[in-house]
Each structure stands twice: as structure tokens, then as C-alpha cells.
Design a protein around this motif. Structure first.
Motif, PDB file in Angstrom:
ATOM      1  N   GLY A   1       2.007  15.706   0.541  1.00 37.84           N
ATOM      2  CA  GLY A   1       1.878  14.258   0.548  1.00 37.84           C
ATOM      3  C   GLY A   1       2.678  13.609   1.659  1.00 37.84           C
ATOM      4  O   GLY A   1       2.209  12.670   2.312  1.00 37.84           O
ATOM      5  N   GLU A   2       3.883  14.097   1.898  1.00 38.36           N
ATOM      6  CA  GLU A   2       4.735  13.519   2.937  1.00 38.36           C
ATOM      7  C   GLU A   2       4.139  13.728   4.326  1.00 38.36           C
ATOM      8  O   GLU A   2       4.168  12.819   5.168  1.00 38.36           O
ATOM      9  CB  GLU A   2       6.136  14.120   2.863  1.00 38.36           C
ATOM     10  CG  GLU A   2       6.946  13.634   1.675  1.00 38.36           C
ATOM     11  CD  GLU A   2       8.373  14.147   1.704  1.00 38.36           C
ATOM     12  OE1 GLU A   2       8.600  15.253   2.236  1.00 38.36           O
ATOM     13  OE2 GLU A   2       9.260  13.443   1.205  1.00 38.36           O
TER      14      GLU A   2
ATOM     15  N   LEU B   1       1.205  11.326   4.767  1.00 43.18           N
ATOM     16  CA  LEU B   1       1.626   9.950   5.008  1.00 43.18           C
ATOM     17  C   LEU B   1       2.259   9.799   6.386  1.00 43.18           C
ATOM     18  O   LEU B   1       2.026   8.791   7.075  1.00 43.18           O
ATOM     19  CB  LEU B   1       2.610   9.496   3.928  1.00 43.18           C
ATOM     20  CG  LEU B   1       3.070   8.038   4.037  1.00 43.18           C
ATOM     21  CD1 LEU B   1       1.882   7.082   3.988  1.00 43.18           C
ATOM     22  CD2 LEU B   1       4.074   7.701   2.929  1.00 43.18           C
TER      23      LEU B   1
ATOM     24  N   VAL C   1      -4.520  15.285  -1.146  1.00 42.43           N
ATOM     25  CA  VAL C   1      -3.620  14.424  -1.918  1.00 42.43           C
ATOM     26  C   VAL C   1      -4.375  13.735  -3.043  1.00 42.43           C
ATOM     27  O   VAL C   1      -3.884  13.651  -4.175  1.00 42.43           O
ATOM     28  CB  VAL C   1      -2.947  13.392  -0.988  1.00 42.43           C
ATOM     29  CG1 VAL C   1      -2.148  12.381  -1.812  1.00 42.43           C
ATOM     30  CG2 VAL C   1      -2.027  14.078   0.009  1.00 42.43           C
TER      31      VAL C   1
ATOM     32  N   VAL D   1       1.770   8.686  -2.351  1.00 46.31           N
ATOM     33  CA  VAL D   1       2.850   9.411  -1.685  1.00 46.31           C
ATOM     34  C   VAL D   1       4.187   8.705  -1.873  1.00 46.31           C
ATOM     35  O   VAL D   1       5.220   9.354  -2.086  1.00 46.31           O
ATOM     36  CB  VAL D   1       2.539   9.595  -0.190  1.00 46.31           C
ATOM     37  CG1 VAL D   1       3.676  10.325   0.507  1.00 46.31           C
ATOM     38  CG2 VAL D   1       1.243  10.379  -0.022  1.00 46.31           C
TER      39      VAL D   1
END
Length: 430
Positions: free
Chosen positions: A60-61, A64, A279, A343
Motif C-alpha cells: 500500500g505504501e 501511494l 490494494v 493506504v
């Protein structure tokens, strides 16, 4: 390995029918969230992810960070002041008011949360996601000015929300740990300051190196595109190693890279899209377990977050633009919550695992995003059709129908179906 195989199978299956689903309510985010629900523990039980799993957070990081970097890099800052400044109004006035109103209502309704935990909820649910309303921003009948306002807003408001989240997380943790207030204030300043410094440094150095290598013919076209991917991850990872906020660094780095030129900031969309779809799939797997049996307060707050908390700030930000009330309502409704909220919610889990209100925050965010995926996906096409019929009845001099300057759209946004080129079959952006 089984989880990865199932995810790959979903990607493959969706790809086979992606063109047939174009223009329907079955957008990529809806399909992948639904697949996660059906194949996850709440359904067939073929896939299982843990909210605290480091791999889930890492995926997720990275997704993003790429969205923040590439959206910022594709933004033409001077042009934001044109088209009556609608994007600047939504970002500079509407977004802060959304955070404030969302925080206030959360503090009043979700009484188990502290003020700073309520502020976290308001901030996590402030960013919008153009992908969930792709039928709006890709519809050439919707006025160009309105499409661009929604598109640019969605491309930049996630980056603008990160400093607020960093501050509120710091203050929320400070209230539970025995450290002086000056310690946490210094920590917050380091997060923002170091993030900005790393973003500027990597953006300037990286763009200069790529420009020089390109001029000398040292780089192939494919690696010019991959350079963007590498720079986004470098800014995010380096800032984190230095004690700064990696997402602030990624966003600032993208803004710095932007003026270098279109060739540098081209991004291989397939790689970014695969991360984003992953995600949404993971969110679908986790969502039902997070929501469980929400209280009426949680359900009501989620509904208000998608309506009142969004619409009132939008209406306030658009005062003086002479837009008709139907346009203000249309822009206010199409503020879907998607990738950024997912996120940012994962970041809260990772950065503050012992936060007293963590469970309630997870529940509110999960329910709001799930409702948004469904409601905005279902209403995008019919509401767009109804809105365009109203616009076509307006006088030729109406603000909605007057000319607009075409703005560069972010990688995290959905390009409209006009002279800017065709839209991908699934309309997916982030």
C-alpha cells in the motif's frame, strides 16, 4: 504463494472482459473489491491477509508513494490558477474545510475517540479518488471545467493530506505516551521538514541526471520511464530512513520533477495499475472483518462523510464562481474515497498500533470506503447523464459551458475522452 496466485487470476480474468465492462458500473475498483470480499474469509476463504502484515502495508505504501509522485509530477502549477481557479478552490478551501468538518462531526458522534483521533478520521477520509468516478471525468459531455476540477483535485489532495495526518498522529500518540509536548512538536517538524528537503534534493538531482543522460543518448526510452518509478521509491525510502515523512517527500519530489518535461514523467501505467488493483483487492479481503457489526453512529458518520462533510466545504469553496447549484451538487457528490484513504488508514495502523481508538478508526474508514466504492461506482454513469442534460439546457453564456484551458492530468487521474486521447478500457487510474 496461494494469495498471489489468486490475485493474479483475478487480474487475468478482469483483463479478458475489461473492454466489455467499459461504460458499465463494473469499474476495476468495484470488481477487485468485490473479488476480495468473495474470495476472502467472509466468502470462499481462498485468500487471507492480516491487517498488521508488513507485506500488506509495504504494498500500500509503495502504491501511494507512486501515486503522490506521479500525480505531482504531471501537475502544471501555473495552469491551476486558470479555469476560474476551480482546482485551487477545491484544494485550498474545500479540503481544509472538509478535514475540519469531518473532525468536528467525528468528535461529536464517535465519542470514544479523542479529539486528535477524530482529526485522524477526518484527514484519512478527506482525499478523493477519480478512479471510482471514472464515468464522470472521462465523459466528454460533462463540462471540461468540471471534469478538470474533479480530476486535478483527486490528483493532489492525497498529497496535501499527508502533513495533516502526520501532525494528528503525532498529537494522538503524544496524548498516550509520557513525553513532553516539545518532543512531539519537534518530531512532527522533522517529519515535514526532512520530507520536504529529501523531496527537493532527490527531485532536483534525479531530474538533472536523467536530463543529462538523455541528452547524451545514454538512456533507453524504457529506462527513462522506469527512472520515474525509481525516483519515487528513492524519495519515499530515503526520507523514511532519515526520519522524515516518505509520502511528503514523494509528493514534493514529484512537484520538483514536473517542470523537467513530459518525456521524463511518463510512467508505465501497467505497473502502477497492478499495484493499485492489488490494494483494492486486499481491501476487499479485509473489509468485512474490519466492519463486523457497526453501530448506528459509525454508519451515520460514513454516510455523512460521503455527503454533508464533502458537499458543504465544496459549496463554500465554489462561492463566487457563478456555477449553477446543480453543478455544485454534482461536484460535491463526486468525491469518492479510494486508494488514498485505504493506504492512509494502513499507515495509522502501522504508526500507532497501540492507539486507543484504532479499532473504531479502522471500522469507520473501512465502511466509508466500501460505501463509496459501491455508491459512487453505481451512480457515476446515470448521474453524469442527468447532469449533462441539465447543462445542455443552460444558456451558452453559462459558466459551465464557457471555454476552459486544458490542464495536464495526473497519472493518478482519469484522462477525459476528448482531444487528450482515449481512456483505458477499465477507466482505472489509481
Amino acid at each position: 504463494m496461494v494469495d498471489l496466485t489468486v490475485l493474479a487470476a483475478v487480474v487475468f480474468a478482469f483483463g479478458l472482459v475489461s473492454r466489455r465492462l467499459e461504460g458499465t458500473i463494473f469499474t476495476a475498483p468495484i470488481v477487485f473489491v468485490a473479488a476480495g470480499v468473495v474470495l476472502g474469509p467472509a466468502g470462499l476463504g481462498l485468500v487471507e491477509f492480516d491487517l498488521d502484515d508488513h507485506t500488506v502495508l509495504m504494498l500500500g505504501e509503495i502504491a501511494l508513494a507512486l501515486v503522490l509522485f506521479t500525480d505531482a509530477a504531471r501537475t502544471n502549477l501555473p495552469s491551476l490558477r486558470q479555469n476560474e481557479g476551480l482546482p485551487l478552490r477545491l484544494l485550498g478551501i474545500g479540503m481544509p474545510l472538509t478535514i475540519i468538518l469531518g473532525t468536528g462531526i467525528a468528535a461529536l458522534m464517535l465519542t470514544d475517540l479523542t479529539v486528535w483521533e477524530a482529526a485522524i478520521v477526518g484527514t484519512v477520509l478527506a482525499p478523493t479518488d477519480a478512479a471510482l468516478g471514472q464515468a464522470v471525468v472521462s465523459n466528454p459531455r460533462v463540462p471540461l471545467r468540471v471534469r478538470q476540477a474533479l480530476n486535478v483535485e483527486a490528483g493532489l489532495n492525497d498529497g496535501l493530506s499527508v502533513p495533516f495526518l502526520a501532525l494528528f498522529l503525532t498529537l494522538a500518540v503524544a496524548g498516550e505516551e509520557l513525553q513532553p509536548a516539545t518532543y512531539w512538536l519537534r518530531f512532527a517538524l522533522e517529519q515535514v521538514g526532512l520530507g520536504v528537503l529529501v523531496g527537493v534534493g532527490v527531485g532536483l538531482a534525479g531530474s538533472w541526471l536523467v536530463r543529462q543522460a538523455s541528452r547524451r543518448g545514454w538512456m533507453t526510452n524504457s529506462f527513462e520511464r522506469l527512472a520515474l518509478l525509481a525516483m519515487a521509491i528513492i524519495t519515499w525510502g530515503l526520507a523514511d530512513l532519515m526520519g522524515g515523512n516518505g509520502f511528503i517527500a514523494a509528493f514534493i519530489g514529484g512537484l520538483v520533477v514536473g517542470p523537467v518535461g513530459e518525456r521524463l514523467i511518463r510512467f508505465t501505467e501497467a505497473e502502477g495499475q497492478l499495484l493499485n488493483l492489488s490494494v483494492f483487492f486486499i481491501f476487499g479481503v479485509l473489509a468485512i472483518g474490519l466492519i463486523e457489526t457497526p453501530s448506528w453512529r459509525v454508519v451515520l458518520y460514513a454516510a455523512l462523510s460521503l455527503t454533508l462533510v464533502r458537499m458543504l466545504p465544496v459549496a463554500a469553496s465554489l462561492l463566487g464562481t457563478s456555477l449553477h447549484s446543480v453543478s455544485v451538487l454534482f461536484i460535491g457528490w463526486f468525491g469518492p474515497r479510494g486508494l488514498a484513504s485505504i493506504v492512509l488508514g494502513l499507515i495509522v495502523v502501522a504508526e500507532a498500533p497501540l492507539l486507543a481508538g484504532r479499532g473504531l478508526i479502522e471500522q469507520v474508514v473501512a465502511l466509508t470506503v466500501l460505501l463509496s466504492v459501491l455508491l459512487h461506482g453505481v451512480t457515476a454513469a446515470p448521474f453524469s447523464a442527468a447532469y449533462t442534460r441539465r447543462v445542455e439546457k443552460m444558456s451558452p453564456g453559462a459558466p459551465e459551458r464557457s471555454g476552459a484551458v486544458k490542464l495536464a492530468t495526473g497519472v493518478g487521474s482519469v484522462p477525459p475522452r476528448d482531444s487528450q486521447g482515449p481512456v483505458r478500457p477499465d477507466g482505472m487510474s489509481r
